[in-house]
Design a protein around this motif. Sequence first.
Motif, PDB file in Angstrom:
ATOM      1  N   GLY A   1       7.176  -1.945  12.270  1.00 40.91           N
ATOM      2  CA  GLY A   1       5.744  -1.662  12.275  1.00 40.91           C
ATOM      3  C   GLY A   1       4.952  -2.858  11.767  1.00 40.91           C
ATOM      4  O   GLY A   1       5.513  -3.812  11.237  1.00 40.91           O
ATOM      5  N   VAL A   2       3.650  -2.784  11.937  1.00 41.93           N
ATOM      6  CA  VAL A   2       2.785  -3.880  11.513  1.00 41.93           C
ATOM      7  C   VAL A   2       1.701  -3.358  10.572  1.00 41.93           C
ATOM      8  O   VAL A   2       1.301  -2.204  10.650  1.00 41.93           O
ATOM      9  N   MET A   3       1.244  -4.237   9.687  1.00 43.10           N
ATOM     10  CA  MET A   3       0.161  -3.897   8.780  1.00 43.10           C
ATOM     11  C   MET A   3      -0.884  -4.993   8.846  1.00 43.10           C
ATOM     12  O   MET A   3      -0.551  -6.177   8.769  1.00 43.10           O
ATOM     13  N   LEU A   4      -2.130  -4.582   9.010  1.00 36.74           N
ATOM     14  CA  LEU A   4      -3.258  -5.501   8.959  1.00 36.74           C
ATOM     15  C   LEU A   4      -3.972  -5.226   7.645  1.00 36.74           C
ATOM     16  O   LEU A   4      -4.472  -4.127   7.414  1.00 36.74           O
ATOM     17  N   LEU A   5      -3.980  -6.213   6.778  1.00 40.81           N
ATOM     18  CA  LEU A   5      -4.600  -6.085   5.463  1.00 40.81           C
ATOM     19  C   LEU A   5      -5.847  -6.956   5.433  1.00 40.81           C
ATOM     20  O   LEU A   5      -5.767  -8.170   5.569  1.00 40.81           O
ATOM     21  N   VAL A   6      -6.996  -6.315   5.273  1.00 42.77           N
ATOM     22  CA  VAL A   6      -8.265  -7.029   5.177  1.00 42.77           C
ATOM     23  C   VAL A   6      -8.706  -6.937   3.722  1.00 42.77           C
ATOM     24  O   VAL A   6      -8.863  -5.853   3.178  1.00 42.77           O
TER      25      VAL A   6
ATOM     26  N   ASP B   1      -6.795  10.865  -3.550  1.00 41.67           N
ATOM     27  CA  ASP B   1      -6.170   9.695  -4.138  1.00 41.67           C
ATOM     28  C   ASP B   1      -4.987   9.264  -3.274  1.00 41.67           C
ATOM     29  O   ASP B   1      -4.038  10.032  -3.078  1.00 41.67           O
ATOM     30  N   LEU B   2      -5.020   8.052  -2.785  1.00 43.69           N
ATOM     31  CA  LEU B   2      -3.961   7.508  -1.942  1.00 43.69           C
ATOM     32  C   LEU B   2      -2.603   7.600  -2.629  1.00 43.69           C
ATOM     33  O   LEU B   2      -1.607   7.975  -2.009  1.00 43.69           O
ATOM     34  N   PHE B   3      -2.539   7.299  -3.913  1.00 46.48           N
ATOM     35  CA  PHE B   3      -1.258   7.313  -4.620  1.00 46.48           C
ATOM     36  C   PHE B   3      -0.658   8.715  -4.681  1.00 46.48           C
ATOM     37  O   PHE B   3       0.549   8.882  -4.595  1.00 46.48           O
TER      38      PHE B   3
ATOM     39  N   TYR C   1       7.624  11.167   7.827  1.00 45.17           N
ATOM     40  CA  TYR C   1       6.413  10.716   8.493  1.00 45.17           C
ATOM     41  C   TYR C   1       6.241   9.240   8.230  1.00 45.17           C
ATOM     42  O   TYR C   1       5.913   8.822   7.149  1.00 45.17           O
ATOM     43  N   LEU C   2       6.525   8.425   9.234  1.00 50.80           N
ATOM     44  CA  LEU C   2       6.380   6.991   9.128  1.00 50.80           C
ATOM     45  C   LEU C   2       5.351   6.531  10.140  1.00 50.80           C
ATOM     46  O   LEU C   2       5.309   7.024  11.259  1.00 50.80           O
ATOM     47  N   PHE C   3       4.559   5.561   9.764  1.00 46.14           N
ATOM     48  CA  PHE C   3       3.501   5.070  10.620  1.00 46.14           C
ATOM     49  C   PHE C   3       3.963   3.850  11.399  1.00 46.14           C
ATOM     50  O   PHE C   3       4.710   3.024  10.892  1.00 46.14           O
TER      51      PHE C   3
ATOM     52  N   MET D   1       3.524   1.269   0.858  1.00 44.95           N
ATOM     53  CA  MET D   1       3.189   0.904   2.239  1.00 44.95           C
ATOM     54  C   MET D   1       4.466   0.576   3.023  1.00 44.95           C
ATOM     55  O   MET D   1       4.625   0.977   4.171  1.00 44.95           O
ATOM     56  N   GLY D   2       5.382  -0.134   2.386  1.00 51.53           N
ATOM     57  CA  GLY D   2       6.663  -0.423   3.020  1.00 51.53           C
ATOM     58  C   GLY D   2       7.464   0.837   3.299  1.00 51.53           C
ATOM     59  O   GLY D   2       8.146   0.937   4.320  1.00 51.53           O
ATOM     60  N   ASP D   3       7.356   1.818   2.417  1.00 49.80           N
ATOM     61  CA  ASP D   3       8.086   3.078   2.594  1.00 49.80           C
ATOM     62  C   ASP D   3       7.568   3.900   3.764  1.00 49.80           C
ATOM     63  O   ASP D   3       8.342   4.604   4.419  1.00 49.80           O
TER      64      ASP D   3
END
Length: 153
Positions: free
Chosen positions: A130-135, A64-66, A96-98, A122-124
């Motif tokens: 950083g960048v986020m690609l949301l499809v 679970d992602l959460f 750990y930050l992406f 996701m912001g945390d």
Amino acid sequence: MAYLASNPKVSHVVGIDIIKQAAEEFAEDHPTLSLKEFQPSESCDATSSNSIFHGDDITIIVGDLFNLLQMESDERSKYVTLGSTVSTEYDGSTSYLFDSIYDRASMVAINPSLRNDYATYMGDILRPGGVMLLVTIDRRKVTNDASKSDGPP
């Protein structure tokens, strides 16, 4: 994910899926990544993950992602890197930050009541700059009212 894991400019790729079969099929389809399944240790128990696939510069977590996102950053770091050589140092602290996040269809599969929490998490975990690609898909165009509000599709 396979492309990113094979790219010399990418240090480590982390994927998460709630469906174990998806991770198994990915491992079978990409044998050059040397993904091997193992059971999480007790220190990783907080995610309720059934298994982890770890290979060359890639980790796939089944769970679970959460649960993963709600972990303290130092615990999440141990879980995600799994003893790899990936540095978890950032601004002098262990968090750990992406550098980037690629989300293929998670947002649409999350219950609408949890989407704000998802965006916050996701912001945390996304490094500043950083960048986020949301499809995703626009569910407002479907004709079934239940499909517009319920998740997942």
